[in-house]
Design a protein around this motif. Structure first.
Motif, PDB file in Angstrom:
ATOM      1  N   VAL A 109       0.835  -1.200   0.000  1.00  0.00           N
ATOM      2  CA  VAL A 109       0.000   0.000   0.000  1.00  0.00           C
ATOM      3  C   VAL A 109       0.874   1.256   0.000  1.00  0.00           C
ATOM      4  O   VAL A 109       0.584   2.232  -0.704  1.00  0.00           O
ATOM      5  N   ASN A 110       1.965   1.248   0.762  1.00  0.00           N
ATOM      6  CA  ASN A 110       2.858   2.402   0.780  1.00  0.00           C
ATOM      7  C   ASN A 110       3.468   2.656  -0.590  1.00  0.00           C
ATOM      8  O   ASN A 110       3.572   3.807  -1.032  1.00  0.00           O
ATOM      9  N   ARG A 111       3.879   1.611  -1.256  1.00  0.00           N
ATOM     10  CA  ARG A 111       4.477   1.777  -2.584  1.00  0.00           C
ATOM     11  C   ARG A 111       3.453   2.310  -3.582  1.00  0.00           C
ATOM     12  O   ARG A 111       3.779   3.120  -4.455  1.00  0.00           O
ATOM     13  N   ARG A 112       2.226   1.850  -3.466  1.00  0.00           N
ATOM     14  CA  ARG A 112       1.187   2.342  -4.372  1.00  0.00           C
ATOM     15  C   ARG A 112       0.872   3.809  -4.094  1.00  0.00           C
ATOM     16  O   ARG A 112       0.658   4.599  -5.022  1.00  0.00           O
ATOM     17  N   MET A 113       0.843   4.188  -2.812  1.00  0.00           N
ATOM     18  CA  MET A 113       0.643   5.602  -2.477  1.00  0.00           C
ATOM     19  C   MET A 113       1.755   6.449  -3.075  1.00  0.00           C
ATOM     20  O   MET A 113       1.507   7.509  -3.664  1.00  0.00           O
ATOM     21  N   GLY A 114       2.983   5.976  -2.913  1.00  0.00           N
ATOM     22  CA  GLY A 114       4.106   6.717  -3.470  1.00  0.00           C
ATOM     23  C   GLY A 114       4.018   6.834  -4.975  1.00  0.00           C
ATOM     24  O   GLY A 114       4.306   7.892  -5.545  1.00  0.00           O
ATOM     25  N   GLY A 115       3.588   5.737  -5.635  1.00  0.00           N
ATOM     26  CA  GLY A 115       3.451   5.771  -7.087  1.00  0.00           C
ATOM     27  C   GLY A 115       2.425   6.788  -7.556  1.00  0.00           C
ATOM     28  O   GLY A 115       2.632   7.484  -8.557  1.00  0.00           O
ATOM     29  N   VAL A 116       1.310   6.890  -6.828  1.00  0.00           N
ATOM     30  CA  VAL A 116       0.277   7.869  -7.183  1.00  0.00           C
ATOM     31  C   VAL A 116       0.815   9.287  -7.036  1.00  0.00           C
ATOM     32  O   VAL A 116       0.577  10.152  -7.896  1.00  0.00           O
TER      33      VAL A 116
ATOM     34  N   ARG B 181       8.399   9.411  -3.509  1.00  0.00           N
ATOM     35  CA  ARG B 181       9.578   8.549  -3.417  1.00  0.00           C
ATOM     36  C   ARG B 181       9.838   8.108  -1.991  1.00  0.00           C
ATOM     37  O   ARG B 181      10.198   6.945  -1.742  1.00  0.00           O
ATOM     38  N   ALA B 182       9.655   9.017  -1.034  1.00  0.00           N
ATOM     39  CA  ALA B 182       9.897   8.684   0.365  1.00  0.00           C
ATOM     40  C   ALA B 182       8.889   7.671   0.894  1.00  0.00           C
ATOM     41  O   ALA B 182       9.227   6.809   1.700  1.00  0.00           O
ATOM     42  N   ILE B 183       7.637   7.776   0.438  1.00  0.00           N
ATOM     43  CA  ILE B 183       6.631   6.806   0.877  1.00  0.00           C
ATOM     44  C   ILE B 183       6.882   5.443   0.240  1.00  0.00           C
ATOM     45  O   ILE B 183       6.786   4.404   0.895  1.00  0.00           O
ATOM     46  N   ALA B 184       7.217   5.443  -1.049  1.00  0.00           N
ATOM     47  CA  ALA B 184       7.449   4.174  -1.741  1.00  0.00           C
ATOM     48  C   ALA B 184       8.687   3.464  -1.212  1.00  0.00           C
ATOM     49  O   ALA B 184       8.717   2.234  -1.111  1.00  0.00           O
ATOM     50  N   ASP B 185       9.706   4.223  -0.843  1.00  0.00           N
ATOM     51  CA  ASP B 185      10.959   3.628  -0.362  1.00  0.00           C
ATOM     52  C   ASP B 185      11.451   4.418   0.847  1.00  0.00           C
ATOM     53  O   ASP B 185      11.962   5.526   0.691  1.00  0.00           O
ATOM     54  N   PRO B 186      11.304   3.864   2.077  1.00  0.00           N
ATOM     55  CA  PRO B 186      11.733   4.596   3.277  1.00  0.00           C
ATOM     56  C   PRO B 186      13.215   4.934   3.276  1.00  0.00           C
ATOM     57  O   PRO B 186      13.639   5.838   3.998  1.00  0.00           O
TER      58      PRO B 186
END
Length: 359
Positions: free
Chosen positions: A166-173, A294-299
């Motif tokens: 879910v975090n990676r998808r949020m970052g992608g959006v 980017r920060a949400i998708a990859d900590p």
């Protein structure tokens, strides 16, 4: 990717059910030499649940319910005989007794056990009553032992994958929003973002289910005991309360999704706004949103703190004399939504602990 652990868990559960039922049947036929070897494998199937704790608690209920079913069929078969009305009576009594609150999860086993035995000619088999009870106990014991010995599930890894997905998808959006905002976007793209947030919200509901399973899977689980005593397992050791950190991370994700949806709706409405956008705002805001994604998708992504940059952008834009006053409600809404999301982005340390490693 988030679906893979669910498939693996279902496959393991199926294999354990097959092993438990087959083992119970083999013991009944070749060791106990029973005439009705279906009770043991049937109760074994009822006992193998998703977690060890649930197998234990439901196993006790299954034992009690099946024993009551054996007793019910014995009484009716020996004293009333098997006929249409006594068969219906057994079902009625069994279904009513299934409402007893402390066995209600497996209470229907009272009626089904009585049905099986009466249908198999249980009448006048008083000497076999003890054998039937032994078969029930055997099935429950085999089901519990199989769930204890064959990869007793720990669901924290699956919860971590859902949180990470879910975090990676949020970052992608957010990255997609930034790229589109830097150039141009239309109503169709904004509607796609809104739909994506709805899809992510459905995934978070599944993630919450796995978090609850993770909590339950640690109860009465031998793998938890082995970890605490330093025994190396294939899965990495986890600290006490890791599932609580999953819950905390998911709470932040839920909050972030609500702000992300609001941001998408704002951009949707902005497609109907009149006038051109300020180039400086467009450039700086899209850079901030891109880094936020980017920060949400990859900590582990190295980006500048987002919250401070939003504050600087707000202060700088407030000094612009050429900016129309009618533009500030829209610009302010975009900054405010990102400020809420930035609170989540700037606190990624605890999120990193409960997310799936990048490898």
């Amino acid at each position: 990717m988030a679906r893979e652990p669910a498939f693996a868990s279902a496959a393991a559960q199926t294999i354990k059910c097959v092993i438990a039922a087959t083992a119970a049947w083999w013991i009944s036929v070749y060791l106990l030499e029973t005439q009705m070897p279906f009770l043991a494998p049937w109760t074994a199937l009822l006992t193998v649940h998703a977690t060890v704790y649930r197998s234990l608690s439901h196993g006790v209920q299954t034992s009690i319910a099946s024993a009551l079913g054996v007793g019910l069929s014995f009484v009716i078969g020996n004293y009333l005989g098997v006929s249409l009305w006594t068969y219906a009576l057994a079902l009625l009594v069994g279904m009513v007794a299934a409402r007893i609150y402390w066995i209600r999860d497996e209470g229907v086993a009272i009626a089904t056990t009585a049905v099986f035995l009466l249908s198999s000619g249980f009448e006048d088999q008083e000497p076999l009553l003890l054998d039937r009870l032994i078969e029930v106990g055997l099935g429950v014991a085999v089901g519990i032992i199989v769930n204890l010995l064959i990869i007793p599930p720990l669901r924290d890894g699956q919860a971590a994958r859902y949180v990470d997905s879910v975090n990676r998808r949020m970052g992608g959006v957010l990255v997609d929003m930034a790229d589109e905002f830097a150039e141009s976007w239309d109503t169709e793209r904004a509607e796609a973002w809104i739909e994506e947030t709805s899809s992510m919200e459905r995934d978070t509901e599944s993630a919450w289910e796995f978090v609850r399973f993770a909590r339950e899977s640690r109860r009465a689980n031998p793998r938890t005991y082995l970890r605490r005593h330093g025994v190396r397992l294939r899965t990495p050791p986890a600290g006490v309360g890791r599932e609580d950190r999953h819950a905390e991370a998911l709470s932040r994700v839920d909050e972030g999704l609500s702000h992300l949806r609001n941001l998408a709706r704002t951009l949707h409405e902005a497609t109907y706004a009149e006038g051109s956008w300020d180039d400086r705002f467009r450039r700086e805001w899209s850079d901030i949103v891109r880094d936020c994604g980017r920060a949400i998708a990859d900590p582990d992504a190295g980006v500048e703190p987002v919250h401070n940059r939003l504050t600087t952008l707000s202060q700088n834009m407030s000094k612009e004399k050429d900016l129309p006053n009618t533009a500030w409600p829209l610009y302010g809404s975009l900054i405010t939504s990102m400020r809420h999301i930035a609170v989540i982005v700037d606190d990624v340390a605890s999120t990193r602990e409960v997310r799936e490693p990048s490898s």
